[in-house]
Write a protein that holds these residues in place. Structure first.
Motif, PDB file in Angstrom:
ATOM      1  N   ARG A 370       0.720  -0.844  -0.081  1.00 43.73           N
ATOM      2  CA  ARG A 370      -0.201   0.001   0.055  1.00 43.73           C
ATOM      3  C   ARG A 370       0.749   1.743  -0.267  1.00 43.73           C
ATOM      4  NH1 ARG A 370      -2.862  -2.700   3.492  1.00 43.73           N
ATOM      5  NH2 ARG A 370      -2.147  -1.809   5.629  1.00 43.73           N
ATOM      6  N   THR A 371       2.551   0.966   0.974  1.00 34.81           N
ATOM      7  CA  THR A 371       3.459   2.580   0.628  1.00 34.81           C
ATOM      8  C   THR A 371       3.411   2.809  -0.551  1.00 34.81           C
ATOM      9  OG1 THR A 371       3.462   1.532   3.096  1.00 34.81           O
ATOM     10  CG2 THR A 371       4.902   3.876   2.227  1.00 34.81           C
ATOM     11  N   LEU A 372       3.897   1.541  -1.245  1.00 31.39           N
ATOM     12  CA  LEU A 372       4.584   2.088  -2.741  1.00 31.39           C
ATOM     13  C   LEU A 372       3.866   2.247  -3.377  1.00 31.39           C
ATOM     14  CD1 LEU A 372       7.207  -1.037  -2.766  1.00 31.39           C
ATOM     15  CD2 LEU A 372       7.320   1.375  -2.417  1.00 31.39           C
ATOM     16  N   ALA A 373       2.054   1.866  -3.264  1.00 37.79           N
ATOM     17  CA  ALA A 373       1.571   2.197  -3.984  1.00 37.79           C
ATOM     18  C   ALA A 373       1.422   3.399  -4.275  1.00 37.79           C
ATOM     19  CB  ALA A 373       0.287   1.510  -4.339  1.00 37.79           C
ATOM     20  N   ALA A 374       0.740   4.136  -2.987  1.00 45.72           N
ATOM     21  CA  ALA A 374       0.192   5.048  -2.586  1.00 45.72           C
ATOM     22  C   ALA A 374       1.317   6.627  -3.015  1.00 45.72           C
ATOM     23  CB  ALA A 374       0.142   5.691  -1.167  1.00 45.72           C
ATOM     24  N   ARG A 375       2.782   6.084  -3.291  1.00 46.43           N
ATOM     25  CA  ARG A 375       4.037   7.004  -3.583  1.00 46.43           C
ATOM     26  C   ARG A 375       3.896   6.338  -5.122  1.00 46.43           C
ATOM     27  NH1 ARG A 375       9.534   6.211  -1.024  1.00 46.43           N
ATOM     28  NH2 ARG A 375       7.950   7.486   0.745  1.00 46.43           N
ATOM     29  N   LEU A 376       3.543   5.977  -5.993  1.00 44.18           N
ATOM     30  CA  LEU A 376       3.736   5.295  -6.918  1.00 44.18           C
ATOM     31  C   LEU A 376       2.883   6.013  -8.009  1.00 44.18           C
ATOM     32  CD1 LEU A 376       5.616   4.219  -9.633  1.00 44.18           C
ATOM     33  CD2 LEU A 376       3.270   2.401  -9.682  1.00 44.18           C
ATOM     34  N   SER A 377       1.009   6.227  -6.792  1.00 42.55           N
ATOM     35  CA  SER A 377       0.238   6.503  -7.499  1.00 42.55           C
ATOM     36  C   SER A 377      -0.303   8.484  -7.466  1.00 42.55           C
ATOM     37  CB  SER A 377      -1.159   5.911  -7.245  1.00 42.55           C
ATOM     38  OG  SER A 377      -1.358   6.314  -5.847  1.00 42.55           O
ATOM     39  N   GLY A 378       0.672   8.648  -6.424  1.00 45.10           N
ATOM     40  CA  GLY A 378       0.921  10.345  -6.526  1.00 45.10           C
ATOM     41  C   GLY A 378       0.083  10.495  -5.334  1.00 45.10           C
ATOM     42  N   LEU A 379      -0.870   9.566  -4.895  1.00 46.15           N
ATOM     43  CA  LEU A 379      -1.368  10.050  -3.135  1.00 46.15           C
ATOM     44  C   LEU A 379      -1.369  10.390  -2.655  1.00 46.15           C
ATOM     45  CD1 LEU A 379      -4.668   7.218  -4.235  1.00 46.15           C
ATOM     46  CD2 LEU A 379      -4.456   9.851  -5.334  1.00 46.15           C
ATOM     47  N   ASP A 380       0.198  10.063  -1.720  1.00 50.57           N
ATOM     48  CA  ASP A 380       0.806   9.980  -0.667  1.00 50.57           C
ATOM     49  C   ASP A 380       1.329  11.600  -0.387  1.00 50.57           C
ATOM     50  OD1 ASP A 380       2.780  10.119  -2.788  1.00 50.57           O
ATOM     51  OD2 ASP A 380       4.046   9.715  -1.347  1.00 50.57           O
ATOM     52  N   VAL A 381       1.302  11.924  -1.265  1.00 49.38           N
ATOM     53  CA  VAL A 381       1.452  13.624  -1.090  1.00 49.38           C
ATOM     54  C   VAL A 381       0.608  14.326  -0.296  1.00 49.38           C
ATOM     55  CG1 VAL A 381       1.697  15.486  -2.742  1.00 49.38           C
ATOM     56  CG2 VAL A 381       2.234  13.804  -3.720  1.00 49.38           C
ATOM     57  N   ALA A 382       1.424  15.006   0.720  1.00 51.66           N
ATOM     58  CA  ALA A 382       0.543  16.160   1.484  1.00 51.66           C
ATOM     59  C   ALA A 382       2.095  16.649   1.965  1.00 51.66           C
ATOM     60  CB  ALA A 382      -0.236  15.016   2.786  1.00 51.66           C
ATOM     61  N   TYR A 383       0.962  18.559   1.813  1.00 52.14           N
ATOM     62  CA  TYR A 383       1.762  19.278   2.153  1.00 52.14           C
ATOM     63  C   TYR A 383       2.136  20.069   3.309  1.00 52.14           C
ATOM     64  CZ  TYR A 383       0.877  19.461  -3.352  1.00 52.14           C
ATOM     65  OH  TYR A 383       0.794  19.252  -4.389  1.00 52.14           O
ATOM     66  N   PRO A 384       3.131  20.138   3.621  1.00 56.48           N
ATOM     67  CA  PRO A 384       3.336  20.854   5.342  1.00 56.48           C
ATOM     68  C   PRO A 384       2.595  22.039   5.505  1.00 56.48           C
ATOM     69  CG  PRO A 384       5.471  21.384   3.546  1.00 56.48           C
ATOM     70  CD  PRO A 384       4.622  20.709   2.811  1.00 56.48           C
ATOM     71  N   ALA A 385       2.365  21.591   7.202  1.00 52.09           N
ATOM     72  CA  ALA A 385       1.146  22.252   7.916  1.00 52.09           C
ATOM     73  C   ALA A 385       1.516  23.147   9.046  1.00 52.09           C
ATOM     74  CB  ALA A 385      -0.106  20.746   8.438  1.00 52.09           C
ATOM     75  N   PRO A 386       1.218  23.849   9.877  1.00 52.37           N
ATOM     76  CA  PRO A 386       1.465  24.288  10.124  1.00 52.37           C
ATOM     77  C   PRO A 386       1.537  23.867  11.536  1.00 52.37           C
ATOM     78  CG  PRO A 386       0.117  25.772   8.705  1.00 52.37           C
ATOM     79  CD  PRO A 386      -0.028  24.893   9.111  1.00 52.37           C
ATOM     80  N   ALA A 387       2.046  24.289  12.790  1.00 51.00           N
ATOM     81  CA  ALA A 387       2.573  23.848  13.917  1.00 51.00           C
ATOM     82  C   ALA A 387       1.034  23.915  14.702  1.00 51.00           C
ATOM     83  CB  ALA A 387       3.191  24.193  15.050  1.00 51.00           C
ATOM     84  N   GLY A 388       0.114  22.978  14.933  1.00 50.97           N
ATOM     85  CA  GLY A 388      -0.811  22.853  16.201  1.00 50.97           C
ATOM     86  C   GLY A 388      -2.228  22.715  14.953  1.00 50.97           C
ATOM     87  N   ALA A 389      -1.905  22.957  13.600  1.00 50.64           N
ATOM     88  CA  ALA A 389      -2.791  22.230  12.573  1.00 50.64           C
ATOM     89  C   ALA A 389      -3.209  21.133  12.696  1.00 50.64           C
ATOM     90  CB  ALA A 389      -2.625  22.832  11.020  1.00 50.64           C
ATOM     91  N   HIS A 390      -4.767  21.659  12.177  1.00 50.18           N
ATOM     92  CA  HIS A 390      -5.755  20.214  11.851  1.00 50.18           C
ATOM     93  C   HIS A 390      -5.101  18.937  11.049  1.00 50.18           C
ATOM     94  CE1 HIS A 390      -8.822  17.441  11.498  1.00 50.18           C
ATOM     95  NE2 HIS A 390     -10.516  18.145  12.249  1.00 50.18           N
ATOM     96  N   PRO A 391      -5.254  17.657  11.756  1.00 48.22           N
ATOM     97  CA  PRO A 391      -4.808  16.568  11.063  1.00 48.22           C
ATOM     98  C   PRO A 391      -5.421  16.911   9.626  1.00 48.22           C
ATOM     99  CG  PRO A 391      -5.107  15.598  12.836  1.00 48.22           C
ATOM    100  CD  PRO A 391      -6.292  17.171  13.090  1.00 48.22           C
TER     101      PRO A 391
END
Length: 489
Positions: A370-391
């Motif tokens: 699943r980890t490799l599939a998410a990386r390959l598919s582009g679904l694992d991209v999450a941009y940096p969030a400020p400290a204390g931000a909602h998950p």
């Protein structure tokens, strides 16, 4: 004067043009080729790109005519990655030729009002205090000038925009070489994603929607740069040597070579210049991710450029955020493709043992798959969030939000908005939509979450602060940009 000049009418440039036109930004696209690409370098559309297409309401044409395969591969390992385990409406690889992708995206860009000028080549440009002035050469050799507020380089690894902007492109030269052909087969493999690896070499065979098959391979006997065109007989003999058979291949429509040169631009944006796609990153075509990451670059760049043009955000800040987010994705892309190349192109006994181990681990450890599939598919991209931000902040919203079809932010709110807040959001060009969840979510135009809070914490002040953070120039809702320039000859 136009708002944005785009160099390159491949999938990346065309998607960027359409994104800008959704916001009524004037766009001129120049492209040397008089017709869309004849041979489909890219064949794979991954789940995240399909999600972007769905956000804008254009996924159906791809889904109706593409070939769905519920798997992908990492380093051409025989044990495939199961995309059905991914959290997405599109848990599959879609085989769809780049040539058809370009035609669809060009039609859409033109229908939205983009000025696409084929047979026109960007020669040079100069930055001015308020934009750029570009020299364009027509097919007949004559030249004209186009002035624009911004210029975007979507013009491939040899990008004129990147070179003229003085942006460095460091990396490594090719030392591994692959071969490729689109052919008809009389004895095709029984499985849709056939892979073979041994000390004789590596090969993959995949079906094409037109009935042909694409065969790609790495021959350990051909690991020096070879000048000239690759002959079909040479290709067939190489595959026969690698696999012990040639699958009855005949009637080639395309035969080519490629290498693993890997480079990443030192910045994706400088001054009035932005880069996307291969102009910003080049790599070995492992996993079929290149075009997908390029379209995702364009998706992230489009709304930020539109905000800059319409004064909803300071231009420097908007492009800096684009660079910060997408260059990190480009660096991860190179790391992944370089790791896959190491697996693909090693044919000694120890390397074959490593492949066998990785095949076993992918089969026996679902989380690794699943980890490799998410990386390959582009679904694992999450941009940096400020400290204390909602998950949720920085992550993509899995559900498609209809409002983002306009390439504007959308506030999903569980309770009716008071009139003053609704008016302020309208002034900031933020759309609103009700939600049944007990959480308020501000969705960026690219489908990632900009801000989120539990219903009790979603006060008008908190929402206003979130919108101001996303669009610092939207305080009064009276952006000064017009978005009404016109190209000049």
């Amino acid at each position: 004067m136009t708002d944005v000049l785009i160099s390159g009418a491949g999938p990346v440039g065309l998607w960027l043009a359409a994104e800008l036109r959704l916001r009524e930004i004037d766009v001129v696209v120049v492209e040397t080729r008089s017709e869309p690409v004849a041979h489909s370098k890219a064949l794979t559309i991954h789940p995240r790109t399909l999600e972007l297409f769905a956000q804008r309401g254009v996924a159906d044409e791809f889904l109706d005519h593409g070939l769905r395969i519920p798997a992908g591969h990492f380093g051409a390992l025989e044990q495939k990655l199961d995309f059905r385990a991914l959290e997405t409406p599109f848990p599959f690889t879609l085989l769809f030729p780049q040539e058809r992708t370009e035609r669809i995206l060009e039609r859409r860009a033109r229908d939205l009002g983009a000025d696409v000028r084929r047979g026109n080549t960007l020669v040079d440009f100069d930055e001015t205090a308020d934009g750029v002035r570009a020299r364009i050469r027509r097919a007949d050799g004559s030249e004209n000038a186009v002035t624009a507020t911004f210029i975007a380089g979507c013009d491939g690894a040899g990008s004129t925009v990147r070179k003229r902007a003085g942006i460095d492109f460091p990396g490594t030269d090719a030392d591994t070489f692959g071969i490729l052909a689109d052919v008809s087969l009389t004895r095709p493999p029984a499985v849709p994603l056939y892979g073979f690896s041994a000390m004789t070499g590596q090969a993959m065979v995949v079906p094409l929607p037109d009935g042909q098959h694409r065969i790609v391979g790495i021959d350990p006997l051909w690991q020096e740069p070879i000048a000239g065109e690759l002959a079909f007989d040479e290709f067939r003999e190489s595959i026969r040597r690698i696999c012990g058979q040639d699958f009855g291949m005949h009637s080639p429509s395309w035969v080519s070579r490629y290498g693993n040169a890997s480079r990443l631009a030192t910045t994706y944006a400088r001054g009035r210049v932005a880069l996307a796609g291969d102009a910003a990153h080049m790599h070995f075509p492992a996993g079929g991710v290149g075009m997908n990451v390029g379209i995702q670059d364009a998706h992230g760049l489009g709304w930020r450029l539109a905000d800059a043009v319409t004064a909803l955000a300071p231009p420097a800040a908007a492009l800096q955020e684009y660079d910060r987010e997408r260059r990190a994705v480009g660096a991860a892309l190179l790391a992944s493709t370089q790791a896959q190349t190491a697996i693909l192109a090693a044919f000694d006994p120890d390397s074959q043992a490593l492949r066998a181990l990785l095949n076993t681990l992918i089969a026996e450890v679902p989380e690794l798959s699943r980890t490799l599939a998410a990386r390959l598919s582009g679904l694992d991209v999450a941009y940096p969030a400020p400290a204390g931000a909602h998950p949720l902040v920085g992550r993509r919203l899995v559900d498609t939000v209809d409002g983002v079809r306009s390439a504007q932010p959308v506030l999903l709110h569980p309770a009716p908005l008071d009139r003053d807040l609704a008016d302020a959001l309208a002034g900031a060009r933020v759309e609103t939509a009700p939600t049944t969840h007990d959480i308020a979510i501000l969705v960026r135009p690219d489908g990632h979450v900009a801000w989120a809070a539990e219903a009790g914490q979603a006060t008008p002040q908190a929402i206003g602060d979130a919108v101001h953070t996303l669009r610092p120039g939207a305080g009064t809702g009276t952006g000064t940009g017009t978005g009404t320039g016109t190209g000049t000859d």
